[in-house]
Design an enzyme around this catalytic site. Structure first.
Site, mmCIF file in Angstrom:
data_model
loop_
_atom_site.group_PDB
_atom_site.id
_atom_site.type_symbol
_atom_site.label_atom_id
_atom_site.label_comp_id
_atom_site.label_asym_id
_atom_site.label_seq_id
_atom_site.Cartn_x
_atom_site.Cartn_y
_atom_site.Cartn_z
ATOM 1 N N ASP A 13 13.150 106.118 -39.087
ATOM 2 C CA ASP A 13 12.269 106.850 -38.359
ATOM 3 C C ASP A 13 12.987 108.171 -37.616
ATOM 4 O O ASP A 13 12.404 108.406 -36.751
ATOM 5 C CB ASP A 13 11.013 106.634 -37.972
ATOM 6 C CG ASP A 13 10.246 105.627 -38.994
ATOM 7 O OD1 ASP A 13 10.279 106.079 -40.390
ATOM 8 O OD2 ASP A 13 9.796 104.532 -38.663
ATOM 9 N N GLU A 14 13.985 108.311 -37.412
ATOM 10 C CA GLU A 14 14.871 109.246 -36.673
ATOM 11 C C GLU A 14 14.427 110.399 -36.729
ATOM 12 O O GLU A 14 14.854 111.276 -35.896
ATOM 13 C CB GLU A 14 16.411 108.852 -36.534
ATOM 14 C CG GLU A 14 16.804 107.406 -36.348
ATOM 15 C CD GLU A 14 16.702 106.474 -37.361
ATOM 16 O OE1 GLU A 14 16.363 106.975 -38.700
ATOM 17 O OE2 GLU A 14 17.283 105.302 -37.451
ATOM 18 N N LYS A 16 15.067 111.843 -40.275
ATOM 19 C CA LYS A 16 16.035 112.212 -41.616
ATOM 20 C C LYS A 16 15.491 113.426 -42.201
ATOM 21 O O LYS A 16 16.314 114.175 -42.765
ATOM 22 C CB LYS A 16 16.532 110.894 -42.197
ATOM 23 C CG LYS A 16 17.286 109.826 -41.382
ATOM 24 C CD LYS A 16 17.402 108.506 -42.205
ATOM 25 C CE LYS A 16 16.060 107.860 -42.353
ATOM 26 N NZ LYS A 16 15.415 107.191 -41.143
ATOM 27 N N GLY A 40 9.850 106.702 -45.434
ATOM 28 C CA GLY A 40 8.923 107.962 -45.518
ATOM 29 C C GLY A 40 9.535 109.003 -44.553
ATOM 30 O O GLY A 40 9.715 108.750 -43.490
ATOM 31 N N HIS A 41 9.729 110.119 -45.289
ATOM 32 C CA HIS A 41 10.468 111.218 -44.833
ATOM 33 C C HIS A 41 10.020 112.322 -44.635
ATOM 34 O O HIS A 41 9.446 112.963 -45.335
ATOM 35 C CB HIS A 41 11.910 111.305 -45.594
ATOM 36 C CG HIS A 41 12.743 110.210 -45.344
ATOM 37 N ND1 HIS A 41 14.114 110.066 -46.130
ATOM 38 C CD2 HIS A 41 12.866 108.836 -44.702
ATOM 39 C CE1 HIS A 41 14.648 109.012 -45.721
ATOM 40 N NE2 HIS A 41 13.974 108.313 -45.119
ATOM 41 N N GLN A 224 15.986 104.226 -43.788
ATOM 42 C CA GLN A 224 16.015 103.345 -42.879
ATOM 43 C C GLN A 224 17.062 103.762 -41.756
ATOM 44 O O GLN A 224 17.203 104.877 -41.958
ATOM 45 C CB GLN A 224 16.272 101.775 -43.324
ATOM 46 C CG GLN A 224 14.773 101.559 -44.352
ATOM 47 C CD GLN A 224 15.046 101.793 -45.601
ATOM 48 O OE1 GLN A 224 15.637 101.798 -46.212
ATOM 49 N NE2 GLN A 224 13.719 102.293 -46.122
ATOM 50 N N SER A 299 5.056 106.651 -40.997
ATOM 51 C CA SER A 299 4.606 107.801 -41.991
ATOM 52 C C SER A 299 4.187 106.653 -43.239
ATOM 53 O O SER A 299 3.582 107.598 -44.033
ATOM 54 C CB SER A 299 5.570 108.661 -42.177
ATOM 55 O OG SER A 299 6.816 108.271 -41.643
ATOM 56 N N SER A 412 17.063 118.322 -31.633
ATOM 57 C CA SER A 412 15.631 118.905 -32.334
ATOM 58 C C SER A 412 14.643 118.772 -31.407
ATOM 59 O O SER A 412 14.663 117.962 -30.393
ATOM 60 C CB SER A 412 15.327 117.857 -33.538
ATOM 61 O OG SER A 412 14.082 117.849 -34.115
#
Ligand code: GDP
Ligand code: IMO
Ligand code: MG
Length: 423
Positions: A13-14, A16, A40-41, A224, A299, A412
């Protein structure tokens, strides 16, 4: 041409999805190489927020080809829903989204086995996403799995039945009260397989290597994060695939000497969802503030993510294992407002200060050693240039660079495509 990799360096969850979407315009092909619907992207652009599970995050770009590689595990049921979510975008998915015949299928009984295994573990549960990931990879390495290519065989249903019957016996072995209606789940599965069949299946290693010969550029999208890697993560509280750089080679059939840049992505702090050790975890108001401002809820599962300070010991470890050449720092905006920020630069491990990740990083073995950094107050979300950022944030960025020894190329400052500062 060569292949670049985009990998999460923490516990997932960085960000990506956002970054792959931002980078896609520079690539011909985006390829997922491992994981499945446990991922979950999230992407945000033009006021639209979209969460992808198995489909690569390059899908929204007009000219990009998106490939689901052999290392991925696909649940046709989740995949069908993902396709339905894309309908309103009117894409030509038959030519844009290609699926490896060697990717393994998640069966309904894999999901049940995941649930049974977790229930039987009680307090020691992994905190899995319950998507059947572990049992599917177990069948893959156990040489019992069913692959996308098997759908094209005449005895597909028979193969399915044999494996599902075996799984039912295994579920009974767990001796837990699991309520399910397999017939309903199977009807849903076979209907979804028909939808999957409308897409193009390919020998993806052949396709990708031919693309390289033709001078095409490829970005491999990890799912992941490194600390969830089956070999190098916080075992057993990990996922069941290699999330690190090597996984891109085995998950796509690309040779190591074709890999050029390795982009490592991390949050300006740390989060983790599910069980397992987390040395810099915060249990106080600061942790709650990060969770609230960062909207740290899974997410996929909606579960609250555990939050803590940035851990440079773990980050350096991930940079080393992956050979990261450029760092991307996400969610810097979430840290605005704190007087001071802490960064973990070492561990007190059984009375000794160390700065590598030891075999045991559980709370009883490891206490983080922190340095304090000055915080900043400004709202970063509208900033577009590195020079605009508050001096304290630039110091935070430059401190990380000097500790890790790899440049931070992107900062970001919000979830939208446009909230991306290139340094
Ligand atoms: P992934 O699994 O690595 O793709 O990450 P997720 O999509 O699961 O979680 C990242 C979350 O952070 C998503 O909700 C993104 O929209 C959001 N996000 C990404 N980058 C930023 C950022 O720089 N700032 C903020 N505030 N949110 C971000
Ligand atoms: P993305 O790609 C965060 C975690 C689960 C659990 C462990 C094992 O969105 O970053 P699994 O279902 O894989 O057997 O669960 O791994 N996990 C993730 N955490 N982001 C993810 O994916 C994850 N995928 C799995 O919470 O702790
Ligand atoms: Mg995610």
């Amino acid at each position: 041409m060569t292949v670049d990799l985009l990998l999460g360096l923490q516990w997932g969850d960085e960000g990506k999805g956002k970054i792959v979407d931002v980078l896609t315009s520079k690539y011909d092909i985006i390829a997922r190489f491992q994981g499945g619907p446990n991922a979950g992207h999230t992407l945000e652009f033009d006021g639209i927020k979209h969460v992808l599970r198995t489909i690569p995050s390059g899908i929204f770009h007009k000219n990009s080809i998106n490939i689901i590689g052999n290392g991925v595990v696909i649940d046709p049921v989740v995949f069908q829903k993902e396709l339905e979510g894309l309908e309103k975008f009117n894409m030509d998915l038959k030519s844009k989204l290609l699926i490896s015949r060697k990717a393994h299928l998640i069966l309904p009984t894999h999901r049940l086995l995941d649930a049974a295994s977790e229930a039987s573990k009680g307090k020691a549960k992994i905190g899995s996403t319950l998507k059947g990931i572990g049992p599917t990879y177990m069948d893959k390495t156990g040489r019992n799995g069913i692959r996308v290519g098997d759908i094209e065989l005449t005895d597909f249903k028979e193969r399915y039945r044999n494996l599902a019957d075996k799984h039912e016996a295994m579920i009974a072995f767990y001796d837990i009260d699991l309520q399910y209606n397999l017939k309903e789940m199977e009807d849903e599965f076979f209907a979804a397989v028909e939808v999957l069949k409308t897409l193009k299946f390919i020998d993806s290693e052949e396709y990708l290597n031919n693309a390289l010969k033709e001078g095409k550029s490829i970005l491999a999208e990890g799912a992941q994060g490194s600390l969830l890697d089956i070999d190098f993560g916080t075992y057993p509280f990990v996922t069941s695939s290699n999330t690190t750089a090597a996984g891109a080679c085995t998950g796509l059939g690309i040779a190591p000497n074709r890999v050029k840049e390795v982009f490592g992505i991390f949050k300006a702090y740390t989060t983790r969802v599910g069980s397992g050790p987390f040395p810099t975890e915060l249990f106080d108001e600061t942790g709650q503030t990060i969770a609230r401002v960062g909207n740290e809820f899974g997410s996929v599962t909606g579960r609250a993510r555990r939050c803590g300070w940035l851990d440079l010991v773990a980050l350096k470890y991930a940079v080393q294992v992956n050979g990261v050449t450029e760092l991307y720092m996400m969610k810097g905006d979430v840290l605005s407002g704190f007087d001071t920020l802490k960064v973990c630069t070492g561990y007190n491990y059984k009375g000794q200060i160390i700065n590598h990740l030891p075999y045991n990083i559980e709370e009883e073995n490891v206490t983080p050693v922190y340095v304090e950094k000055k915080g900043w107050k400004a709202d970063l979300t509208g900033m577009t240039k590195y020079e605009e950022l508050p001096v304290e944030m630039k110091e935070y960025v430059e401190f990380i660079e000097s500790e890790v020894g790899v440049p931070i190329r992107i900062v970001s400052v919000g979830p939208d495509r446009t909230q991306t500062i290139v340094k």
